[in-house]
Design a protein around this motif. Structure first.
Motif, PDB file in Angstrom:
ATOM      1  N   ASP A 187      39.542  -6.906  82.007  1.00  0.00           N
ATOM      2  CA  ASP A 187      39.288  -6.299  80.655  1.00  0.00           C
ATOM      3  C   ASP A 187      39.240  -7.680  79.902  1.00  0.00           C
ATOM      4  O   ASP A 187      38.402  -7.794  78.816  1.00  0.00           O
ATOM      5  CB  ASP A 187      40.388  -5.401  80.380  1.00  0.00           C
ATOM      6  N   ILE A 188      39.782  -8.725  79.999  1.00  0.00           N
ATOM      7  CA  ILE A 188      39.877  -9.914  79.360  1.00  0.00           C
ATOM      8  C   ILE A 188      38.594 -10.565  79.377  1.00  0.00           C
ATOM      9  O   ILE A 188      38.176 -11.127  78.406  1.00  0.00           O
ATOM     10  CB  ILE A 188      41.254 -10.737  79.721  1.00  0.00           C
ATOM     11  N   VAL A 189      38.118 -10.741  80.782  1.00  0.00           N
ATOM     12  CA  VAL A 189      36.814 -11.459  80.613  1.00  0.00           C
ATOM     13  C   VAL A 189      35.553 -10.499  80.467  1.00  0.00           C
ATOM     14  O   VAL A 189      34.495 -11.090  80.248  1.00  0.00           O
ATOM     15  CB  VAL A 189      36.778 -11.883  82.172  1.00  0.00           C
ATOM     16  N   SER A 190      35.761  -9.283  80.131  1.00  0.00           N
ATOM     17  CA  SER A 190      34.670  -8.475  79.774  1.00  0.00           C
ATOM     18  C   SER A 190      34.144  -8.848  78.487  1.00  0.00           C
ATOM     19  O   SER A 190      34.990  -9.192  77.635  1.00  0.00           O
ATOM     20  CB  SER A 190      35.013  -6.991  80.190  1.00  0.00           C
ATOM     21  N   PRO A 191      32.891  -8.188  78.129  1.00  0.00           N
ATOM     22  CA  PRO A 191      32.462  -8.163  76.780  1.00  0.00           C
ATOM     23  C   PRO A 191      33.183  -7.449  75.791  1.00  0.00           C
ATOM     24  O   PRO A 191      33.983  -6.489  76.088  1.00  0.00           O
ATOM     25  CB  PRO A 191      31.163  -7.611  77.083  1.00  0.00           C
ATOM     26  N   PRO A 192      33.363  -7.811  74.528  1.00  0.00           N
ATOM     27  CA  PRO A 192      34.179  -7.089  73.472  1.00  0.00           C
ATOM     28  C   PRO A 192      33.879  -5.683  73.490  1.00  0.00           C
ATOM     29  O   PRO A 192      34.885  -5.122  73.132  1.00  0.00           O
ATOM     30  CB  PRO A 192      33.856  -8.061  72.223  1.00  0.00           C
ATOM     31  N   ASP A 193      32.733  -5.166  73.694  1.00  0.00           N
ATOM     32  CA  ASP A 193      32.666  -3.573  73.741  1.00  0.00           C
ATOM     33  C   ASP A 193      32.826  -2.836  74.990  1.00  0.00           C
ATOM     34  O   ASP A 193      32.851  -1.626  75.056  1.00  0.00           O
ATOM     35  CB  ASP A 193      31.182  -3.552  73.247  1.00  0.00           C
ATOM     36  N   VAL A 194      33.738  -3.552  75.825  1.00  0.00           N
ATOM     37  CA  VAL A 194      33.993  -2.928  77.258  1.00  0.00           C
ATOM     38  C   VAL A 194      35.619  -2.974  77.183  1.00  0.00           C
ATOM     39  O   VAL A 194      36.101  -3.998  76.977  1.00  0.00           O
ATOM     40  CB  VAL A 194      33.473  -3.865  78.386  1.00  0.00           C
ATOM     41  N   HIS A 195      36.165  -1.746  77.039  1.00  0.00           N
ATOM     42  CA  HIS A 195      37.531  -1.515  77.180  1.00  0.00           C
ATOM     43  C   HIS A 195      37.950  -0.965  78.453  1.00  0.00           C
ATOM     44  O   HIS A 195      37.848   0.355  78.528  1.00  0.00           O
ATOM     45  CB  HIS A 195      38.083  -0.707  76.030  1.00  0.00           C
ATOM     46  N   LEU A 196      38.873  -1.629  79.221  1.00  0.00           N
ATOM     47  CA  LEU A 196      39.141  -0.963  80.575  1.00  0.00           C
ATOM     48  C   LEU A 196      40.780  -0.762  80.275  1.00  0.00           C
ATOM     49  O   LEU A 196      41.351  -0.463  81.396  1.00  0.00           O
ATOM     50  CB  LEU A 196      39.071  -1.889  81.728  1.00  0.00           C
ATOM     51  N   GLY A 197      41.530  -1.293  79.185  1.00  0.00           N
ATOM     52  CA  GLY A 197      42.819  -1.098  79.216  1.00  0.00           C
ATOM     53  C   GLY A 197      43.558   0.420  79.426  1.00  0.00           C
ATOM     54  O   GLY A 197      44.392   0.261  79.987  1.00  0.00           O
TER      55      GLY A 197
END
Length: 378
Positions: A17-27
């Protein structure tokens, strides 16, 4: 090992989640970790994993510099609520498991007291028994067996109370107690059968009388009450079993000296005599009515005799065995199946029959089933 996997899952989701683009939310996927933990661990471990998942989601929000954003606040609130629900449900599940363990413990204790295991060796006989209860959590039910030594041999009782499971436990306890108390007192098998029938009939009469008394008291209370409220209580259920209960049973007297065995069949399936030449069903020529229906019995119970030689085996069973059905509603072919194992020792014979019977019904019986094997030793 499984806990380590859930922790690794938390780390993996957090890093991705941290290294993903800002519009991707895996939290939000972090809630999977406590949910998985609850399936194999206790409430404490589930709570720890839930706390770590919540902390990981907080770290994600801090790293993304959006901890105060509405999106992260909503995710944190949802994660907290769901985590509390998961831990609470795990607490309830553990409490239920503890209660179930106590019930099983009581059931096992009742089985040891009520249905005592048959001794492996009694006089010149080798015995083995198996009991399969229809109730999912019960160890005992309406089927029963017992053995008692006398001055000249061994007496056996195998019976089946009308009904199944825990509802028939009282009648089974009554008959077993009567048999153990009187098996060595009556010299003749018909006298013992008459005594057992009298004991069962007396108990059923007491149940019927108590049922009538309860209903009479209820009608009296209803007649004295003129108020419409509270609503009248339901009448006590009439003890339908009191007039219809009975116990099918087989009584056997096996002398030590090798003389013919005496048998009284009270409406029970006929035992099978397994010998080197084949299998013989010991069908009574003059069967007696089940115990508890004494008014239908003749003036004296008729005794059948048959030879029981060293090396012969006797299979006594209840109708839960032969009435067990498979998925196509076919009855269990006991005589056909037991042929292949008729020369096995009692314990091995019952092991094969038990496994084969459960395979026939798909693992679950609709009625209690019991089997006893007796072998006369050389």
């Amino acid at each position: 090992m499984l806990t380590a996997l859930t922790l690794a899952l938390i780390v993996l989701i957090t890093v991705v989640d941290i290294v993903s683009p800002p519009d991707v939310h895996l939290g939000p996927l972090l809630i999977v970790a406590p949910a998985l933990t609850a399936s194999f661990a206790g409430p404490r471990a589930t709570a720890w994993v839930a706390a770590l998942a919540f902390a990981a989601l907080t770290v994600i929000g801090a790293v993304r510099s959006s901890l105060t954003s509405a999106n992260i606040e909503t995710q944190l609130s949802a994660q907290l609520i769901v985590s509390v629900l998961i831990v609470g449900l795990r607490v309830l599940r553990e409490r239920h498991e503890r209660e179930l363990a106590r019930v099983r413990s009581v059931s096992e204790a009742a089985q040891r007291v009520l249905l005592r295991p048959l001794p492996e060796r009694i006089g010149p006989l080798h015995l083995a028994s198996v009991y399969l209860a229809a109730e999912a959590e019960a160890q005992v039910g309406g089927d029963l067996y017992a053995a008692a030594r006398t001055a000249t041999g061994t007496r056996l009782l195998v019976g089946d109370v009308r009904g199944k499971g825990l509802s028939s436990l009282g009648d089974a306890a009554l008959l077993l107690g009567a048999f153990r108390a009187a098996a060595h007192l009556h010299a003749e098998l018909p006298d013992l059968a008459a005594y057992l029938d009298g004991s069962v009939s007396w108990d059923l009469a007491q149940l019927a009388e108590q049922s009538r008394r309860d209903r009479w008291e209820w009608r009296e209370r209803q007649a004295l009450s003129a108020l419409p409220f509270p609503p009248p209580e339901e009448p006590p259920e009439e003890s339908g079993d009191s007039g219809e209960s009975f116990i099918t049973a087989v009584l056997l007297d096996i002398p030590d000296d090798g003389s013919p065995v005496r048998l009284i069949d009270c409406g029970h399936p006929p035992p099978l005599l397994l010998h080197p030449d084949g299998i013989t069903a010991l069908a009574a020529r003059q069967p007696s009515p089940p115990l508890g229906l004494g008014e239908l019995a003749p003036t004296r119970y008729e005794t059948e005799t048959f030879p029981f030689r060293p090396g012969d085996r006797l299979l006594i069973y209840t109708d839960g065995v032969i009435e067990a059905r498979d998925a196509q509603r076919r009855f269990y072919p006991l005589t056909e199946r037991v042929t292949a194992w008729r020369t096995e020792r009692p314990g091995a014979l019952l092991h094969h029959l038990r496994r084969d019977l459960l395979a026939h019904v798909g693992g679950r019986l609709d009625d209690d089933a019991a089997m006893v094997v007796v072998e006369r030793l050389p």
